[in-house]
Scaffold this motif. Structure first.
Motif, mmCIF file in Angstrom:
data_model
loop_
_atom_site.group_PDB
_atom_site.id
_atom_site.type_symbol
_atom_site.label_atom_id
_atom_site.label_comp_id
_atom_site.label_asym_id
_atom_site.label_seq_id
_atom_site.Cartn_x
_atom_site.Cartn_y
_atom_site.Cartn_z
ATOM 1 N N LYS A 269 0.837 -1.206 0.000
ATOM 2 C CA LYS A 269 0.000 0.000 0.000
ATOM 3 C C LYS A 269 0.872 1.256 0.000
ATOM 4 N N THR A 270 1.942 1.211 0.793
ATOM 5 C CA THR A 270 2.856 2.342 0.853
ATOM 6 C C THR A 270 3.708 2.423 -0.405
ATOM 7 N N LEU A 271 4.157 1.272 -0.849
ATOM 8 C CA LEU A 271 5.057 1.215 -1.992
ATOM 9 C C LEU A 271 4.392 1.711 -3.272
ATOM 10 N N LYS A 272 3.070 1.758 -3.277
ATOM 11 C CA LYS A 272 2.351 2.145 -4.485
ATOM 12 C C LYS A 272 2.681 3.566 -4.947
ATOM 13 N N GLN A 273 3.336 4.340 -4.119
ATOM 14 C CA GLN A 273 3.731 5.677 -4.547
ATOM 15 C C GLN A 273 4.667 5.581 -5.749
ATOM 16 N N LYS A 274 5.243 4.407 -5.965
ATOM 17 C CA LYS A 274 6.020 4.152 -7.170
ATOM 18 C C LYS A 274 5.041 3.588 -8.208
ATOM 19 N N PRO A 275 4.968 4.184 -9.415
ATOM 20 C CA PRO A 275 3.983 3.729 -10.392
ATOM 21 C C PRO A 275 4.150 2.270 -10.757
ATOM 22 N N CYS A 276 3.032 1.568 -10.979
ATOM 23 C CA CYS A 276 3.087 0.200 -11.485
ATOM 24 C C CYS A 276 3.185 0.202 -13.011
ATOM 25 N N LYS A 277 2.899 1.342 -13.631
ATOM 26 C CA LYS A 277 3.106 1.504 -15.079
ATOM 27 C C LYS A 277 3.354 2.974 -15.369
ATOM 28 N N ARG A 278 4.278 3.222 -16.268
ATOM 29 C CA ARG A 278 4.671 4.612 -16.552
ATOM 30 C C ARG A 278 5.160 4.732 -17.982
ATOM 31 N N PHE A 279 4.563 5.669 -18.743
ATOM 32 C CA PHE A 279 5.064 5.940 -20.091
ATOM 33 C C PHE A 279 4.584 7.316 -20.532
ATOM 34 N N SER A 280 5.211 7.831 -21.579
ATOM 35 C CA SER A 280 4.898 9.182 -22.063
ATOM 36 C C SER A 280 4.511 9.166 -23.534
ATOM 37 N N LEU A 281 3.599 10.061 -23.870
ATOM 38 C CA LEU A 281 3.190 10.230 -25.267
ATOM 39 C C LEU A 281 3.042 11.727 -25.556
ATOM 40 N N TYR A 282 2.972 12.065 -26.833
ATOM 41 C CA TYR A 282 2.753 13.458 -27.222
ATOM 42 C C TYR A 282 1.329 13.639 -27.750
ATOM 43 N N TYR A 283 0.715 14.700 -27.266
ATOM 44 C CA TYR A 283 -0.651 15.068 -27.639
ATOM 45 C C TYR A 283 -0.592 16.264 -28.576
ATOM 46 N N HIS A 284 -1.248 16.161 -29.730
ATOM 47 C CA HIS A 284 -1.243 17.254 -30.704
ATOM 48 C C HIS A 284 -2.656 17.772 -30.895
ATOM 49 N N ASP A 285 -2.880 19.026 -30.579
ATOM 50 C CA ASP A 285 -4.199 19.606 -30.833
ATOM 51 C C ASP A 285 -4.103 20.560 -32.015
ATOM 52 N N ASN A 286 -4.730 20.175 -33.111
ATOM 53 C CA ASN A 286 -4.685 20.906 -34.366
ATOM 54 C C ASN A 286 -6.114 21.363 -34.652
ATOM 55 N N ARG A 287 -6.435 22.568 -34.200
ATOM 56 C CA ARG A 287 -7.821 23.041 -34.217
ATOM 57 C C ARG A 287 -8.191 23.669 -35.560
ATOM 58 N N PHE A 288 -9.431 23.455 -35.965
ATOM 59 C CA PHE A 288 -9.955 23.986 -37.231
ATOM 60 C C PHE A 288 -9.894 25.521 -37.221
ATOM 61 N N SER A 289 -9.237 26.076 -38.259
ATOM 62 C CA SER A 289 -9.033 27.533 -38.306
ATOM 63 C C SER A 289 -10.010 28.216 -39.243
ATOM 64 N N GLY A 290 -10.756 27.457 -40.020
ATOM 65 C CA GLY A 290 -11.755 28.072 -40.893
ATOM 66 C C GLY A 290 -11.494 27.891 -42.371
ATOM 67 N N ASN A 291 -10.269 27.539 -42.763
ATOM 68 C CA ASN A 291 -10.036 27.381 -44.204
ATOM 69 C C ASN A 291 -10.067 25.910 -44.640
ATOM 70 N N ALA A 292 -10.039 25.679 -45.940
ATOM 71 C CA ALA A 292 -10.246 24.332 -46.493
ATOM 72 C C ALA A 292 -9.128 23.358 -46.123
ATOM 73 N N THR A 293 -7.878 23.825 -46.107
ATOM 74 C CA THR A 293 -6.756 22.963 -45.720
ATOM 75 C C THR A 293 -6.963 22.486 -44.291
ATOM 76 N N SER A 294 -7.362 23.412 -43.451
ATOM 77 C CA SER A 294 -7.580 23.097 -42.048
ATOM 78 C C SER A 294 -8.733 22.111 -41.887
ATOM 79 N N LEU A 295 -9.767 22.269 -42.705
ATOM 80 C CA LEU A 295 -10.904 21.339 -42.631
ATOM 81 C C LEU A 295 -10.438 19.913 -42.909
#
Lengths: 188, 188, 188
Positions: free
Chosen positions: A32-58
């Protein structure tokens, strides 16, 4: 003293037997105490590419403001964005996504920029199948921001943990990238 | 019987040793039941001061309806409010906030008033740093309403519990106050 | 060997005593694994009867799109629906509801249909009083979809589990029915 010899042997056997069993129990208690160490850990990159209004963006965008920023302060208060954004292993937006982030965020700061998120990380790869469900505040005043991983399904059955956001790049009004570190402290 | 005396001594030592270890295990097992008593408990006041449309309100308000009430019934169905509201120790709106409540609520009752919340309590004081993440129904038919504290970060790392709402004051269409009692049943 | 007889008796007593206690500890340790079997499990039907615009629908509908589908793709992206939907034991929409589902869903797929949910199941019957709080992705590409039960109140105090959606019927644009299976893996 020949009579006590087999008794002593049994003795040490019992000692060893209970030591092993009890030791297991103590370990179980400690975990219970040891759980402060993750049992699983990894990293990813999140990309938010929001619609700007033009056709390329669509064609390329993966998110859209369904409510625009209001005039309540000048920090985008009220802008509400729904997204189905790619998650990649490295920084490149063009890398093959290993997961999707599906959900929403909105701006809720009147005097400073602040955002609130709720979303699922959806995995459907050879490595992981399942989802992680996340909610929390993205506080711009902090260098890194912690959200709650409140549950999981599939390979992440009943998982619980912390998702840490490391802001990486804000290119313009319509693209930003986060490094997201997933740390699970409850794994089944 | 001199031969059995040291053996008997070891005997009682072992008895004591295993009793202590086993007892610890039993206690560990029991703690699951005892958790019905909160490991942390405190109350704060939540003030929602919604923008009413005039200039004074623009200066003082901390929340805004980004979607207005619809004509689906007459109980504000569909009104969607984003907030960054102060949390104070006492009832006074003018007291220094000890936390912020950041998130949203919306009306979802057609025949009676009902509201649904999801938000973070953001602490950044000398006492607490971190967040608690909360979601649940605010059922007007009940005198008090329980929501779920589904996760926490910082000083509230991996917390889980119940947030109980005690409606306190509804002043007019644009201001209401809740007492919010935070009860954590899982603390790390 | 008369001297060793009472000693041997105590011996077996101790052996039995510690075996029972240790066994209990081992069981306690194991229960973490055994939790993969739900501590509570039941199914209900969810009926979403969305307002279509005419007077009959205004009388009968229990949900409403507060944001309409946008032109971002042709899969309803951005449509945001708030609901207070009945939950019944059998398939009939006319059966007496045993709970209400209160919350929202929105479409977040640009190239395929996908929906994201967050809601409370509100029980107020002779059998159950309390709520279950749920969030997660409703992925149309999967035959069944798992969401996270992230917390509970009342009779479902501090519950955690999985809600599985079995799509049942889509009648037209304004009515669909899910079978929802509630599986709790953490019960208090």
């Amino acid at each position: 003293m020949a009579a006590s010899t087999p008794l002593e042997k049994t003795y040490w056997f019992i000692l060893l037997f209970f030591f092993l069993i009890s030791h297991q129990s103590v370990l179980a208690t400690r975990s219970k105490t040891l759980k402060q160490k993750p049992c699983k850990r990894f990293s990813l990159y999140y990309h938010d590419n929001r619609f700007s209004g033009n056709a390329t963006s669509l064609a390329n965008a993966t998110s859209l403001a369904v409510i625009n920023a209001t005039g309540f302060g000048d920090k985008n208060f009220g802008m509400f964005v729904i997204f189905d954004d790619p998650m990649t292993k490295d920084r490149s937006y063009l890398s093959a996504p290993v997961a999707r982030a599906q959900g929403f965020y909105f701006y809720d700061g009147k005097l400073q920029y602040n955002v609130w998120f709720a979303f699922s990380l959806v995995f459907n790869s050879s490595k992981y199948k399942g989802t992680l469900n996340i909610m929390g505040a993205d506080l711009f005043s902090q260098k890194t921001r912690d959200m709650s991983i409140v549950g999981g399904t599939g390979d992440f059955f009943m998982a619980k943990g912390i998702l840490t956001i490391y802001p990486d790049v804000v290119q313009d009004d319509y693209y930003f990238r986060f490094k997201m570190e997933i740390k699970l402290y409850e794994c089944y």
